[in-house]
Design a protein around this motif. Structure first.
Motif, PDB file in Angstrom:
ATOM      1  N   CYS A 131     -38.875 -12.457 -32.297  1.00  0.00           N
ATOM      2  CA  CYS A 131     -38.642 -13.224 -33.518  1.00  0.00           C
ATOM      3  C   CYS A 131     -37.892 -14.532 -33.253  1.00  0.00           C
ATOM      4  O   CYS A 131     -38.179 -15.553 -33.887  1.00  0.00           O
ATOM      5  CB  CYS A 131     -37.905 -12.370 -34.544  1.00  0.00           C
ATOM      6  N   ILE A 132     -36.957 -14.521 -32.326  1.00  0.00           N
ATOM      7  CA  ILE A 132     -36.250 -15.757 -31.985  1.00  0.00           C
ATOM      8  C   ILE A 132     -37.205 -16.756 -31.338  1.00  0.00           C
ATOM      9  O   ILE A 132     -37.244 -17.935 -31.708  1.00  0.00           O
ATOM     10  CB  ILE A 132     -35.031 -15.469 -31.083  1.00  0.00           C
ATOM     11  N   VAL A 133     -38.018 -16.293 -30.392  1.00  0.00           N
ATOM     12  CA  VAL A 133     -38.994 -17.173 -29.745  1.00  0.00           C
ATOM     13  C   VAL A 133     -40.011 -17.674 -30.771  1.00  0.00           C
ATOM     14  O   VAL A 133     -40.364 -18.857 -30.791  1.00  0.00           O
ATOM     15  CB  VAL A 133     -39.687 -16.460 -28.563  1.00  0.00           C
TER      16      VAL A 133
ATOM     17  N   VAL B 195     -36.574 -10.011 -42.751  1.00  0.00           N
ATOM     18  CA  VAL B 195     -37.762  -9.187 -42.994  1.00  0.00           C
ATOM     19  C   VAL B 195     -38.664  -9.155 -41.763  1.00  0.00           C
ATOM     20  O   VAL B 195     -39.117  -8.086 -41.335  1.00  0.00           O
ATOM     21  CB  VAL B 195     -38.544  -9.689 -44.228  1.00  0.00           C
ATOM     22  N   LEU B 196     -38.916 -10.318 -41.165  1.00  0.00           N
ATOM     23  CA  LEU B 196     -39.762 -10.398 -39.978  1.00  0.00           C
ATOM     24  C   LEU B 196     -39.224  -9.515 -38.853  1.00  0.00           C
ATOM     25  O   LEU B 196     -39.963  -8.727 -38.245  1.00  0.00           O
ATOM     26  CB  LEU B 196     -39.859 -11.850 -39.498  1.00  0.00           C
ATOM     27  N   THR B 197     -37.945  -9.619 -38.597  1.00  0.00           N
ATOM     28  CA  THR B 197     -37.322  -8.847 -37.522  1.00  0.00           C
ATOM     29  C   THR B 197     -37.356  -7.357 -37.817  1.00  0.00           C
ATOM     30  O   THR B 197     -37.660  -6.543 -36.937  1.00  0.00           O
ATOM     31  CB  THR B 197     -35.868  -9.313 -37.295  1.00  0.00           C
ATOM     32  N   PHE B 198     -37.048  -6.992 -39.049  1.00  0.00           N
ATOM     33  CA  PHE B 198     -37.089  -5.582 -39.439  1.00  0.00           C
ATOM     34  C   PHE B 198     -38.485  -4.995 -39.216  1.00  0.00           C
ATOM     35  O   PHE B 198     -38.635  -3.906 -38.656  1.00  0.00           O
ATOM     36  CB  PHE B 198     -36.655  -5.426 -40.897  1.00  0.00           C
ATOM     37  N   LEU B 199     -39.510  -5.744 -39.637  1.00  0.00           N
ATOM     38  CA  LEU B 199     -40.885  -5.269 -39.460  1.00  0.00           C
ATOM     39  C   LEU B 199     -41.235  -5.107 -37.985  1.00  0.00           C
ATOM     40  O   LEU B 199     -41.791  -4.075 -37.583  1.00  0.00           O
ATOM     41  CB  LEU B 199     -41.869  -6.227 -40.128  1.00  0.00           C
TER      42      LEU B 199
END
Length: 124
Positions: free
Chosen positions: A75-77, A47-51
């Motif tokens: 998002c990975i960082v 969800v975070l990455t999609f947003l």
């Protein structure tokens, strides 16, 4: 309408996720699924990455591939920073390499989905 509020939604989701990762969560129900914590991490980061990919694409007008790259790296960082903060700022949480792996898998799953979706052509 949703595109106009996308930056705010992304920021709010990030703040809520940060809060959930750094506060004490006692008495959480056991759902009876092995690795349920890792599944939560994976889904939260999907969800975070999609947003954030959509925010970079629509709000900041980046080309789709650039938005995917920026969203994935961010998002990975973010996931790594959260794990470090859990180990250094809290006495009731600990850093977990497997959480970073689950977070990263969520990011990569979203990138894969959006890349496949982007390259798919529907012919009538």
């Amino acid at each position: 309408m949703l595109k106009k509020g996308l930056l705010l939604i992304s920021i709010l989701y990030t703040v809520v996720l940060t809060t959930l990762c750094l506060v004490r969560l006692d008495n959480m129900p056991n759902v009876g699924v092995a690795f349920s914590d890792k599944i939560f991490h994976l889904l939260a980061y999907v969800v975070l990455t999609f947003l954030w990919i959509n925010t970079f694409s629509y709000k900041f007008k980046l080309k789709k591939q650039r938005a995917i790259l920026c969203g994935a790296v961010f998002c990975i960082v973010f996931g790594i920073v959260i794990e470090v903060l859990q180990g250094s700022l809290t006495s009731y949480r600990s850093s977990d390499l497997y959480d970073v792996v689950a977070n990263t898998c969520g990011v990569l799953l979203t990138v894969l989905f959006l890349s496949i979706k982007k390259s798919a052509v529907i012919k009538k």
